[in-house]
Scaffold this motif. Structure first.
Motif, short mmCIF file in Angstrom:
data_model
loop_
_atom_site.label_atom_id
_atom_site.label_comp_id
_atom_site.label_asym_id
_atom_site.label_seq_id
_atom_site.Cartn_x
_atom_site.Cartn_y
_atom_site.Cartn_z
N GLU A 274 8.25 -11.00 10.28
CA GLU A 274 7.63 -11.93 9.40
C GLU A 274 6.30 -11.19 8.48
O GLU A 274 5.77 -11.09 7.62
N ARG A 275 5.59 -9.82 9.43
CA ARG A 275 4.79 -9.50 9.11
C ARG A 275 4.96 -7.78 9.02
O ARG A 275 5.00 -7.62 9.29
N ALA A 276 4.57 -7.29 7.99
CA ALA A 276 4.95 -5.87 8.11
C ALA A 276 3.65 -5.12 7.09
O ALA A 276 2.55 -5.19 6.54
N GLY A 277 2.87 -4.49 8.40
CA GLY A 277 2.21 -3.42 8.40
C GLY A 277 1.88 -2.34 8.48
O GLY A 277 3.00 -1.88 7.97
N VAL A 278 0.91 -0.82 8.36
CA VAL A 278 0.98 -0.37 7.99
C VAL A 278 1.61 0.34 8.63
O VAL A 278 2.66 1.77 8.53
N GLY A 279 2.30 0.65 9.40
CA GLY A 279 3.23 0.80 10.83
C GLY A 279 4.66 0.73 10.63
O GLY A 279 6.06 1.09 11.10
N HIS A 280 5.60 -0.26 9.36
CA HIS A 280 6.54 -0.82 9.09
C HIS A 280 7.16 0.98 8.14
O HIS A 280 6.30 1.12 7.20
N VAL A 281 8.47 0.73 8.41
CA VAL A 281 9.05 2.18 8.28
C VAL A 281 8.93 2.33 5.99
O VAL A 281 9.12 2.91 5.58
N GLU A 282 9.41 0.63 5.64
CA GLU A 282 9.41 0.22 4.29
C GLU A 282 7.52 0.64 3.57
O GLU A 282 7.81 1.74 2.36
N VAL A 283 6.68 0.31 4.51
CA VAL A 283 5.17 0.80 3.55
C VAL A 283 5.02 2.40 3.67
O VAL A 283 4.64 2.71 2.43
N ALA A 284 5.73 2.84 5.09
CA ALA A 284 5.42 4.08 4.94
C ALA A 284 6.31 4.68 4.03
O ALA A 284 5.59 6.21 3.12
N GLU A 285 7.29 4.98 3.60
CA GLU A 285 8.23 5.63 2.64
C GLU A 285 7.56 5.31 1.11
O GLU A 285 8.12 6.21 -0.14
N LEU A 286 7.26 3.84 1.09
CA LEU A 286 6.65 3.28 -0.62
C LEU A 286 5.94 4.18 -0.42
O LEU A 286 5.14 5.17 -2.02
N LEU A 287 4.76 4.62 0.38
CA LEU A 287 3.61 5.83 0.28
C LEU A 287 3.54 6.85 0.31
O LEU A 287 2.70 7.41 -0.89
N ASP A 288 4.70 6.92 0.55
CA ASP A 288 4.94 8.65 0.65
C ASP A 288 5.24 8.87 -1.24
O ASP A 288 4.90 10.36 -1.69
#
Length: 500
Positions: A349-363
């Motif tokens: 339901e909710r993706a935060g900074v710990g979500h793997v897809e968020v981390a990969e987008l930032l990378d």
């Protein structure tokens, strides 16, 4: 694993370098000299000069009497160390462990490496030919110990490969100087009629120690493999490193990508077994001409997702120039962190900074446009605004406290508050207008003051009275006055931040 070492003796190290950089010296007798006690003494000779009887330590005038056409060049005292370091780094394509043996040698720990070149003979031949192409004369030897390899390279036959366990026999006919003994000890041994290693190898170690001290016993044990000899590698061995030598030099991008994928698969498999993920990684290509091509990536969170890591490297592969070809690829995980596999879910339901897809987008954003494009701030336990937060590159780092929501704070705080001119009425009233960078702002709405006292245990300073103001254009600012209001005196005001 059977330990094996290669010693490379660069007898004409400095003169070879001069010949490479000054082709006109090729085939001519020349020496390097430096002033010593009011005269020019020879510190290095090339191959042609040595064949004419010129040696290191001779006076230049005496050498010219032997060879009138001798050319003399000024020596560079620090040249040997620089050359050995450069050549040692170049040798990392053959083994991850290379050490310098001053003033003219390199030690290679080749344990488990030779089979990648098809055997010890072809391995040693490949190293020999590579040095020859660069213009360096070498003598090499391979053995179970550093001491044996050093002795054979200096006093044995050229390009010798001593079979495992055979160093005892190979050393017997060599002179005692092959044990790297001090000159005083060698003179004493010669006076006693002891000239070869065979003359002392069967003596009881206790007898040698009583008569000559510990030096002979230590050097003999090191050469025979009875004692360990440690070396200082020029580059620390990365615990997470993959190497891929190439049968033929790689000259195109497609070949580089294939090598990278293979190395990433191997590294990520190992990281998964050990429940770890990498944060920084370095992909290196060792070119045929001796140069090294390198690209690096950094992730926001520990990762072992090979496809994601490949995409990060892919953005930088175009910067690698293969030139005549790359003959070795390495991949190093310079920084790793603990990473436990998480259970997958059908939806979230909710993706935060710990979500793997968020981390990969930032990378991807940081790799393409730079680290400065992405900042993560977490709260710090300080009242003073400049100290109330800090930046972090890790998405796993958890703040020690929650953000304070008691009073409003601007979305952007200046690193250093900027001085402004303010018109304000009686004490504790908000400003009526202020001038910032030459522009006058008329205040329509304001809230404050909020007094923030300085943290006296860190440094001594005056308090600040903060106001949230909105100008006629609807822009909102965070202003403060330093110290108490002083009627008839200058009151210093600053702009410290901007609201959204």
């Amino acid at each position: 694993m059977q330990q094996r070492f290669v010693f490379i003796w660069l007898k004409y190290l400095k003169t070879d370098w001069f010949s490479i950089h000054k082709p006109e010296l090729s085939g001519k007798a020349f020496v390097l000299a430096t002033p010593q006690r009011g005269r020019m003494a020879i510190t290095a000779v090339n191959r042609e000069a040595m064949t004419q009887g010129i040696k290191v330590g001779m006076v230049v005038a005496d050498a010219r009497a032997i060879c009138p056409t001798l050319q003399v060049l000024d020596d560079r005292p620090d040249l040997s160390e620089k050359l050995l370091k450069s050549l040692g780094e170049w040798c990392l394509r053959y083994t991850p462990v290379v050490a310098i043996d001053s003033p003219d040698g390199l030690v290679l720990d080749i344990s488990g490496c030779a089979h990648l070149w098809g055997g010890e003979s072809t391995y040693l031949k490949a190293i020999k030919m590579s040095f020859k192409k660069q213009g360096y004369h070498t003598r090499m030897a391979m053995a179970d110990t550093i001491g044996a390899a050093w002795a054979i390279a200096h006093f044995g036959w050229e390009n010798a490969i001593i079979p495992p366990g055979e160093q005892n026999t190979a050393l017997l006919r060599l002179p005692l100087s092959a044990l790297r003994l001090s000159s005083d000890l060698l003179i004493l041994l010669q006076k006693l009629g002891l000239h070869k290693i065979a003359d002392i190898i069967h003596f009881p170690s206790a007898s040698l120690r009583r008569r000559f001290g510990n030096e002979i016993g230590i050097r003999l044990d090191q050469a025979l493999g009875h004692a360990l000899e440690n070396v200082q590698a020029i580059q620390s061995i990365q615990p997470y490193q993959e190497r891929l030598p190439c049968l033929e030099p790689i000259i195109n991008v497609r070949g580089i990508e294939i090598a990278l994928k293979k190395l990433l698969d191997g590294l990520c498999d190992r990281l998964e077994r050990e429940e770890k993920g990498l944060r920084t990684a370095c992909f290196m290509g060792y070119r045929v001409d001796g140069k090294i091509e390198k690209i690096e990536i950094e992730t926001s969170a520990a990762s072992r997702h090979s496809q994601h890591l490949f995409k990060l490297f892919e953005l930088k592969i175009a910067t690698m120039e293969p030139a005549l070809g790359i003959e070795l690829f390495t991949l190093e995980a310079k920084k790793v962190e603990h990473l436990v596999a998480e259970q997958e879910v059908l939806w979230i339901e909710r993706a935060g900074v710990g979500h793997v897809e968020v981390a990969e987008l930032l990378d991807k954003i940081k790799t393409k446009w730079g680290d400065h494009c992405v900042k993560r701030y977490i709260p710090e336990a300080h009242y003073w605004p400049e100290r109330s937060f800090k930046t972090t590159s890790s998405l796993q780092e958890m703040p020690g406290m929650e953000w304070s929501l008691i009073r409003p704070r601007p979305i952007r705080i200046l690193t250093k508050p900027e001085k402004i001119e303010v018109t304000a009425p009686v004490p504790d009233y908000p400003p009526m207008l202020f001038r910032y960078r030459g522009k006058v702002h008329t205040v329509k709405k304001a809230d404050g003051p909020e007094r923030i006292a300085h943290e006296w245990w860190l440094e001594d300073n005056e308090h600040r009275d903060y106001y949230c103001v909105e100008d006629a254009e609807g822009q909102r600012y965070w202003l403060f006055r330093v110290g108490h209001y002083n009627e008839g005196k200058l009151n210093i005001w600053y702009l410290h931040g901007f609201f959204a």
